[in-house]
Design a protein around this motif. Structure first.
Motif, PDB file in Angstrom:
ATOM      1  N   ALA A  95      -7.818-101.019 -46.329  1.00  0.00           N
ATOM      2  CA  ALA A  95      -8.133-101.230 -47.434  1.00  0.00           C
ATOM      3  C   ALA A  95      -9.658-100.969 -47.930  1.00  0.00           C
ATOM      4  O   ALA A  95      -9.852-100.581 -49.013  1.00  0.00           O
ATOM      5  N   VAL A  96     -10.546-101.219 -47.209  1.00  0.00           N
ATOM      6  CA  VAL A  96     -11.866-101.177 -47.647  1.00  0.00           C
ATOM      7  C   VAL A  96     -12.667 -99.560 -47.382  1.00  0.00           C
ATOM      8  O   VAL A  96     -13.421 -99.294 -47.738  1.00  0.00           O
ATOM      9  N   GLU A  97     -11.600 -98.773 -46.689  1.00  0.00           N
ATOM     10  CA  GLU A  97     -11.716 -97.309 -46.878  1.00  0.00           C
ATOM     11  C   GLU A  97     -12.095 -96.875 -48.248  1.00  0.00           C
ATOM     12  O   GLU A  97     -13.112 -95.911 -48.396  1.00  0.00           O
ATOM     13  N   GLU A  98     -11.447 -97.334 -49.171  1.00  0.00           N
ATOM     14  CA  GLU A  98     -11.632 -96.843 -50.673  1.00  0.00           C
ATOM     15  C   GLU A  98     -13.092 -96.924 -51.072  1.00  0.00           C
ATOM     16  O   GLU A  98     -13.649 -96.578 -52.078  1.00  0.00           O
ATOM     17  N   LEU A  99     -13.767 -97.971 -50.398  1.00  0.00           N
ATOM     18  CA  LEU A  99     -15.245 -98.174 -50.710  1.00  0.00           C
ATOM     19  C   LEU A  99     -16.308 -97.083 -50.240  1.00  0.00           C
ATOM     20  O   LEU A  99     -17.382 -97.195 -50.416  1.00  0.00           O
ATOM     21  N   GLY A 100     -15.880 -96.108 -49.698  1.00  0.00           N
ATOM     22  CA  GLY A 100     -16.567 -94.924 -49.241  1.00  0.00           C
ATOM     23  C   GLY A 100     -17.191 -95.383 -47.790  1.00  0.00           C
ATOM     24  O   GLY A 100     -18.339 -95.076 -47.434  1.00  0.00           O
ATOM     25  N   VAL A 101     -16.481 -96.102 -46.951  1.00  0.00           N
ATOM     26  CA  VAL A 101     -16.844 -96.509 -45.738  1.00  0.00           C
ATOM     27  C   VAL A 101     -16.094 -95.771 -44.630  1.00  0.00           C
ATOM     28  O   VAL A 101     -14.750 -95.643 -44.803  1.00  0.00           O
ATOM     29  N   ARG A 102     -16.581 -95.167 -43.477  1.00  0.00           N
ATOM     30  CA  ARG A 102     -15.844 -94.667 -42.491  1.00  0.00           C
ATOM     31  C   ARG A 102     -15.465 -95.608 -41.476  1.00  0.00           C
ATOM     32  O   ARG A 102     -16.019 -96.352 -40.793  1.00  0.00           O
ATOM     33  N   VAL A 103     -13.970 -95.959 -41.421  1.00  0.00           N
ATOM     34  CA  VAL A 103     -13.417 -97.140 -40.872  1.00  0.00           C
ATOM     35  C   VAL A 103     -12.862 -96.558 -39.503  1.00  0.00           C
ATOM     36  O   VAL A 103     -11.995 -95.741 -39.584  1.00  0.00           O
ATOM     37  N   LEU A 124     -18.826 -94.902 -31.670  1.00  0.00           N
ATOM     38  CA  LEU A 124     -19.912 -95.055 -32.545  1.00  0.00           C
ATOM     39  C   LEU A 124     -20.525 -93.377 -32.438  1.00  0.00           C
ATOM     40  O   LEU A 124     -20.961 -93.009 -33.580  1.00  0.00           O
ATOM     41  N   GLU A 125     -20.713 -93.146 -31.368  1.00  0.00           N
ATOM     42  CA  GLU A 125     -21.390 -91.775 -31.282  1.00  0.00           C
ATOM     43  C   GLU A 125     -20.570 -90.627 -31.228  1.00  0.00           C
ATOM     44  O   GLU A 125     -21.230 -89.416 -31.434  1.00  0.00           O
ATOM     45  N   ALA A 126     -19.179 -90.578 -31.575  1.00  0.00           N
ATOM     46  CA  ALA A 126     -18.376 -89.484 -31.828  1.00  0.00           C
ATOM     47  C   ALA A 126     -18.360 -89.073 -33.192  1.00  0.00           C
ATOM     48  O   ALA A 126     -18.168 -89.813 -34.165  1.00  0.00           O
ATOM     49  N   GLY A 127     -18.191 -87.969 -33.338  1.00  0.00           N
ATOM     50  CA  GLY A 127     -17.853 -87.314 -34.695  1.00  0.00           C
ATOM     51  C   GLY A 127     -16.392 -87.341 -35.097  1.00  0.00           C
ATOM     52  O   GLY A 127     -15.965 -87.027 -36.112  1.00  0.00           O
ATOM     53  N   ASP A 128     -15.613 -87.987 -34.037  1.00  0.00           N
ATOM     54  CA  ASP A 128     -13.999 -87.900 -34.297  1.00  0.00           C
ATOM     55  C   ASP A 128     -13.853 -89.010 -35.557  1.00  0.00           C
ATOM     56  O   ASP A 128     -14.477 -90.080 -35.538  1.00  0.00           O
ATOM     57  N   THR A 129     -12.838 -88.739 -36.194  1.00  0.00           N
ATOM     58  CA  THR A 129     -12.492 -89.489 -37.341  1.00  0.00           C
ATOM     59  C   THR A 129     -10.926 -90.120 -37.241  1.00  0.00           C
ATOM     60  O   THR A 129     -10.558 -90.780 -38.107  1.00  0.00           O
ATOM     61  N   GLN A 130     -10.554 -90.322 -36.050  1.00  0.00           N
ATOM     62  CA  GLN A 130      -9.366 -91.199 -35.507  1.00  0.00           C
ATOM     63  C   GLN A 130      -9.677 -92.634 -36.105  1.00  0.00           C
ATOM     64  O   GLN A 130     -10.716 -93.118 -35.878  1.00  0.00           O
ATOM     65  N   PHE A 131      -8.445 -93.063 -36.666  1.00  0.00           N
ATOM     66  CA  PHE A 131      -8.509 -94.528 -37.230  1.00  0.00           C
ATOM     67  C   PHE A 131      -8.597 -95.427 -35.824  1.00  0.00           C
ATOM     68  O   PHE A 131      -9.436 -96.168 -35.884  1.00  0.00           O
ATOM     69  N   ALA A 132      -7.364 -95.565 -35.159  1.00  0.00           N
ATOM     70  CA  ALA A 132      -7.082 -96.357 -34.115  1.00  0.00           C
ATOM     71  C   ALA A 132      -7.146 -95.806 -32.922  1.00  0.00           C
ATOM     72  O   ALA A 132      -7.125 -94.717 -32.475  1.00  0.00           O
ATOM     73  N   TYR A 133      -8.237 -96.662 -31.976  1.00  0.00           N
ATOM     74  CA  TYR A 133      -8.436 -96.300 -30.566  1.00  0.00           C
ATOM     75  C   TYR A 133      -7.868 -97.489 -29.654  1.00  0.00           C
ATOM     76  O   TYR A 133      -8.161 -98.709 -30.189  1.00  0.00           O
ATOM     77  N   HIS A 134      -7.434 -97.183 -28.624  1.00  0.00           N
ATOM     78  CA  HIS A 134      -6.798 -98.170 -27.899  1.00  0.00           C
ATOM     79  C   HIS A 134      -7.645 -98.635 -26.387  1.00  0.00           C
ATOM     80  O   HIS A 134      -7.897 -97.815 -25.643  1.00  0.00           O
TER      81      HIS A 134
END
Length: 301
Positions: free
Chosen positions: A141-149, A206-216
């Motif tokens: 939901a907070v992605e709409e605030l312009g945050v990379r989540v 944190l250090e990656a440029g990857d934009t995946q949402f979920a990480y396991h």
């Protein structure tokens, strides 16, 4: 980077802080207690005193940061629904501090919430919306605030010396009832990760440029509960037997749950290679069966 970490003196958060500092980042950490403040300062972090209810503090700290890692969560199961609401408010407050910047917010979720009974993969959304903890729902939901989540879905068992999670609950139940139990045939599976491997994962995200949402945050896809019970029984000198789920009381849904979880996409995206001992090897040691008495021992340091 200047990183704000909630839960900075906690079981996972303290390892995240150390990983970040060792990699040359600067860390400000949210802590509640004097012991936590002392521990964080000794590691080299800057102390931000407060709780997850101090929403203006969270927003200001996020505003001053290049990125935020949210590991804090109150695991008092007697008021879990309230704690889940607290978590969602905290995520919103942190996102407000990052609003419109495109900076990164990494939140913490759980692998057990994805798709119980089936192999969970990173592309699956959180399926169990009946569960009160909805960190991922708020994060989306907070992605709409312009945050990379992004969300780290931790294994239900984040193990290591000082563990106060699900494995100690099984050990305490065995001591109290005189039997190391499993449900049914004991084939239901719990994924697991060592806390040091989990801490490194947060840094890599944190250090990656990857934009995946979920990480396991999962090193082992699924370990049969019966295997866990067998080690506990042997270490405590107790019989290992099948019991109905009610044997575990309030813990029954977890004890009976089947939560296999893949980490294939996480490994590929980040080149994350867990290197610490697996759960069964870790559990099969005297350290898991002694009583922790000092704050440092309970924190796993």
């Amino acid at each position: 980077m200047n990183v704000f970490v909630t839960g900075a003196s906690g079981w996972v958060g303290s390892v995240v802080v150390k990983e970040l500092l060792d990699a040359g980042h600067q860390v400000a950490g949210l802590v509640r207690s004097e012991d936590g403040a002392t521990k964080l300062a000794a590691m080299g972090g800057r102390v931000v005193r407060g709780t997850l209810d101090d929403l203006p503090t969270l927003t200001r700290a996020a505003e001053a940061a290049d990125a935020v890692i949210h590991t804090a969560f109150n695991h008092d199961f007697s008021k879990f629904a309230q704690n889940a609401q607290q978590d969602r408010r905290a995520i919103r407050a942190l996102a407000n501090g990052l609003r419109g910047t495109g900076r990164r917010l990494i939140v913490t979720s759980g692998a057990v919430l994805v798709r119980p009974g089936q192999l969970a993969t990173e592309d699956m959304p959180q399926e169990d919306l009946s569960h009160p903890r909805r960190s991922e729902v708020e994060a989306r939901a907070v992605e709409e605030l312009g945050v990379r989540v992004s969300a780290v879905r931790l294994a239900p068992t984040v193990h290591g010396f000082g563990d106060q999670g699900f494995i100690p609950i099984l050990i305490d139940t065995a001591r109290r009832t005189g039997v190391s139990a499993y449900v049914g045939d004991g084939s239901n599976r719990w994924p697991a990760v060592h806390r040091l491997d989990a801490g490194r994962l947060y840094r890599l995200i944190l250090e990656a440029g990857d934009t995946q949402f979920a990480y396991h945050g999962v090193a082992e896809e699924g370990i049969a509960l019966k295997e866990i019970a067998e080690i506990i029984g042997r270490r405590l000198g107790l019989p290992v037997q099948s019991r109905g789920a009610e044997h575990f009381g309030w813990f029954a849904p977890i004890a009976a749950g089947d939560f296999p979880t893949s980490n294939a996409r996480t490994r590929e995206a980040l080149q994350w290679m867990p290197s610490q001992p697996g759960l069964l090897a870790d559990l099969d040691s005297p350290a898991y069966f002694r009583t922790l008495t000092t704050p440092a021992e309970r924190a796993g340091i």
